[in-house]
Scaffold this active site. Structure first.
Site, PDB file in Angstrom:
ATOM      1  CB  ALA A 194      -0.890  -0.022   1.234  1.00  0.00           C
ATOM      2  N   GLY A 212       0.762  -4.951   1.043  1.00  0.00           N
ATOM      3  CA  GLY A 212      -0.412  -5.080   0.172  1.00  0.00           C
ATOM      4  C   GLY A 212      -0.140  -5.888  -1.087  1.00  0.00           C
ATOM      5  CD  GLU A 227      -1.983  -7.141   3.321  1.00  0.00           C
ATOM      6  OE1 GLU A 227      -1.683  -6.052   2.781  1.00  0.00           O
ATOM      7  OE2 GLU A 227      -2.433  -7.211   4.480  1.00  0.00           O
ATOM      8  CD  GLU A 249       1.923  -5.122   6.057  1.00  0.00           C
ATOM      9  OE1 GLU A 249       2.663  -6.050   6.445  1.00  0.00           O
ATOM     10  OE2 GLU A 249       1.259  -5.190   5.017  1.00  0.00           O
TER      11      GLU A 249
HETATM   12  N1  CAA Z   1       4.485   3.175  -1.033  1.00  0.00           N
HETATM   13  C1  CAA Z   1       4.837   4.318  -1.670  1.00  0.00           C
HETATM   14  N2  CAA Z   1       5.908   4.431  -2.477  1.00  0.00           N
HETATM   15  C2  CAA Z   1       6.673   3.334  -2.623  1.00  0.00           C
HETATM   16  C3  CAA Z   1       6.382   2.125  -1.988  1.00  0.00           C
HETATM   17  C4  CAA Z   1       5.227   2.058  -1.165  1.00  0.00           C
HETATM   18  N3  CAA Z   1       4.839   0.930  -0.560  1.00  0.00           N
HETATM   19  N4  CAA Z   1       7.336   1.227  -2.324  1.00  0.00           N
HETATM   20  C5  CAA Z   1       8.190   1.863  -3.144  1.00  0.00           C
HETATM   21  N5  CAA Z   1       7.795   3.141  -3.324  1.00  0.00           N
HETATM   22  C6  CAA Z   1       8.451   4.172  -4.144  1.00  0.00           C
HETATM   23  C7  CAA Z   1       9.658   4.762  -3.434  1.00  0.00           C
HETATM   24  O1  CAA Z   1       9.264   5.764  -2.519  1.00  0.00           O
HETATM   25  C8  CAA Z   1      10.442   5.328  -4.591  1.00  0.00           C
HETATM   26  O2  CAA Z   1       9.863   6.520  -4.988  1.00  0.00           O
HETATM   27  P1  CAA Z   1      10.801   7.788  -5.410  1.00  0.00           P
HETATM   28  O3  CAA Z   1      11.607   7.289  -6.583  1.00  0.00           O
HETATM   29  O4  CAA Z   1       9.836   8.846  -5.747  1.00  0.00           O
HETATM   30  O5  CAA Z   1      11.669   8.046  -4.215  1.00  0.00           O
HETATM   31  C9  CAA Z   1      10.173   4.304  -5.702  1.00  0.00           C
HETATM   32  O6  CAA Z   1       8.985   3.593  -5.309  1.00  0.00           O
HETATM   33  C10 CAA Z   1      11.288   3.300  -5.857  1.00  0.00           C
HETATM   34  O7  CAA Z   1      11.522   2.711  -4.595  1.00  0.00           O
HETATM   35  P2  CAA Z   1      12.982   2.584  -3.928  1.00  0.00           P
HETATM   36  O8  CAA Z   1      13.862   3.679  -4.378  1.00  0.00           O
HETATM   37  O9  CAA Z   1      12.797   2.400  -2.456  1.00  0.00           O
HETATM   38  O10 CAA Z   1      13.472   1.220  -4.610  1.00  0.00           O
HETATM   39  P3  CAA Z   1      14.489   0.163  -4.017  1.00  0.00           P
HETATM   40  O11 CAA Z   1      14.773  -0.804  -5.109  1.00  0.00           O
HETATM   41  O12 CAA Z   1      15.633   0.813  -3.347  1.00  0.00           O
HETATM   42  O13 CAA Z   1      13.664  -0.603  -2.858  1.00  0.00           O
HETATM   43  C11 CAA Z   1      11.749  -1.728  -1.941  1.00  0.00           C
HETATM   44  C12 CAA Z   1      12.549  -1.366  -3.188  1.00  0.00           C
HETATM   45  C13 CAA Z   1      12.581  -2.669  -1.058  1.00  0.00           C
HETATM   46  C14 CAA Z   1      10.473  -2.433  -2.368  1.00  0.00           C
HETATM   47  C15 CAA Z   1      11.439  -0.426  -1.146  1.00  0.00           C
HETATM   48  O14 CAA Z   1      10.861   0.518  -2.050  1.00  0.00           O
HETATM   49  C16 CAA Z   1      10.471  -0.647  -0.030  1.00  0.00           C
HETATM   50  O15 CAA Z   1      10.843  -1.129   1.029  1.00  0.00           O
HETATM   51  N6  CAA Z   1       9.176  -0.276  -0.242  1.00  0.00           N
HETATM   52  C17 CAA Z   1       8.171  -0.368   0.780  1.00  0.00           C
HETATM   53  C18 CAA Z   1       7.726  -1.800   0.968  1.00  0.00           C
HETATM   54  C19 CAA Z   1       6.731  -1.892   2.096  1.00  0.00           C
HETATM   55  O16 CAA Z   1       7.040  -1.630   3.244  1.00  0.00           O
HETATM   56  N7  CAA Z   1       5.487  -2.290   1.764  1.00  0.00           N
HETATM   57  C20 CAA Z   1       4.421  -2.395   2.727  1.00  0.00           C
HETATM   58  C21 CAA Z   1       3.613  -1.149   2.759  1.00  0.00           C
HETATM   59  S1  CAA Z   1       2.470  -1.106   4.099  1.00  0.00           S
HETATM   60  C22 CAA Z   1       1.132  -1.981   3.549  1.00  0.00           C
HETATM   61  O17 CAA Z   1       1.113  -2.549   2.466  1.00  0.00           O
HETATM   62  C23 CAA Z   1      -0.026  -1.969   4.494  1.00  0.00           C
HETATM   63  C24 CAA Z   1      -1.142  -2.870   4.180  1.00  0.00           C
HETATM   64  O18 CAA Z   1      -1.126  -4.040   4.479  1.00  0.00           O
HETATM   65  C25 CAA Z   1      -2.328  -2.348   3.554  1.00  0.00           C
END
Ligand code: CAA
Length: 262
Positions: free
Chosen positions: A63, A108, A111, A131
């Site tokens: 998400a 998500g 999920e 999360e």
């Molecule tokens: N939400 C918003 N933006 C996201 C995102 C997310 N979940 N995941 C990645 N992005 C964005 C980053 O902010 C970045 O944007 P910018 O270029 O504008 O800075 C772009 O995507 C590329 O990401 P990274 O530079 O971080 O890429 P990376 O290869 O270095 O890392 C990754 C990849 C490990 C997936 C890292 O992006 C990451 O950890 N993302 C978050 C993953 C996460 O925690 N997901 C769970 C979200 S909470 C949830 O889902 C709740 C629920 O159950 C409903």
């Protein structure tokens, strides 16, 4: 349309989450677009749906953390409901769904893959429910579906530790059915979808409903669900065609019965 592409090839539809700049993260707009695409799936013609993510790096990276970061308690709950409603629509789509997980499937993303009937992935896939490291619970079904798929003990460990797992471990714990090199993933999903699409569509849909509905009730009620859906197949053109072909003289048998979905 918008952040979600929809393509139909014969009896197989492919839904692609397409927001590569954010690694296909699910914001409200993506959820709305996905909801609209799901409403548009025509089960008279489509017999199997593949769900994947745009690009070669990410299926869905979760998400949208930016959107969630300022939510109040009430807004957080509403966002969870929004995701849950769309994912439930996907889960209860009458036709089978295959998640072709082509990279990150975090939060998500994991999920939404679990809301599909079958998961296969590329060898660079990474699954996890990170999360609790963000100060929240999995909110789009993760606390419910992961335990149902891989068992309570493993689900609790993955969720409490927020540890991400690679494709081979996802395969070992039964989260995915198979792992492919990236370039073979979509062809494999399509091949599986076409195999499903060749079978009698009413019967396939009834199998999905029997399995899904039966898992929510006790075994006696589940068997009644099965009996009703079994009975429902009889007198259909497809039942007559399928059984007729089996009973036909050898020289009149066909390899693939042209089921008409009626
Ligand atoms: N939400 C918003 N933006 C996201 C995102 C997310 N979940 N995941 C990645 N992005 C964005 C980053 O902010 C970045 O944007 P910018 O270029 O504008 O800075 C772009 O995507 C590329 O990401 P990274 O530079 O971080 O890429 P990376 O290869 O270095 O890392 C990754 C990849 C490990 C997936 C890292 O992006 C990451 O950890 N993302 C978050 C993953 C996460 O925690 N997901 C769970 C979200 S909470 C949830 O889902 C709740 C629920 O159950 C409903």
């Amino acid at each position: 349309m918008g952040f979600v592409d929809y393509e139909v090839d014969g009896a197989v539809a492919t839904i692609t989450i397409n927001r590569p700049k954010a690694l296909n993260a699910l914001n409200s707009q993506v959820l709305d677009d996905l909801n609209a695409v799901l409403d548009g799936v025509d089960i008279n013609t489509v017999r199997c749906v593949i769900l994947t993510g745009a690009g070669e790096k990410s299926f869905v990276a979760g998400a949208d953390i930016g959107e969630m970061s300022t939510l109040t308690k009430a807004e957080g709950e509403a966002f969870g409901k929004k995701g849950n409603d769309v994912f439930r629509k996907l889960e209860t789509l009458p036709v089978p769904t295959i998640a072709a997980v082509n990279g990150f499937a975090l939060g998500g993303g994991c999920e939404i893959s679990m809301s599909c009937d079958i998961r296969i992935c590329s060898d660079n896939a990474l699954f996890g429910q990170p999360e609790v490291g963000l100060g929240i619970t999995p909110g789009f079904g993760g606390t419910q579906r992961l335990a149902r798929i891989v068992g309570v003990g493993i689900a609790k460990q993955l969720i409490y530790t927020a540890r991400n797992i690679k494709a081979d471990e996802a395969y070992r714990i039964g989260l995915v059915n198979a792992v492919y090199p990236q370039e073979e993933l979509l062809p494999a999903a399509k091949k599986m979808a076409e195999t499903i699409a060749k079978n009698a569509p009413i019967a396939v849909r009834n199998c999905k409903k029997a399995i899904n509905d039966g898992l929510q009730v006790n075994i006696d009620d589940a068997l009644v669900i099965e009996e009703k859906l079994f009975g429902d197949c009889f007198e259909t053109e497809d039942q007559k065609a399928g059984m007729g072909n089996f009973l036909a003289p050898k020289e009149q048998k066909v390899k693939v019965v042209p089921f008409k979905n009626c």
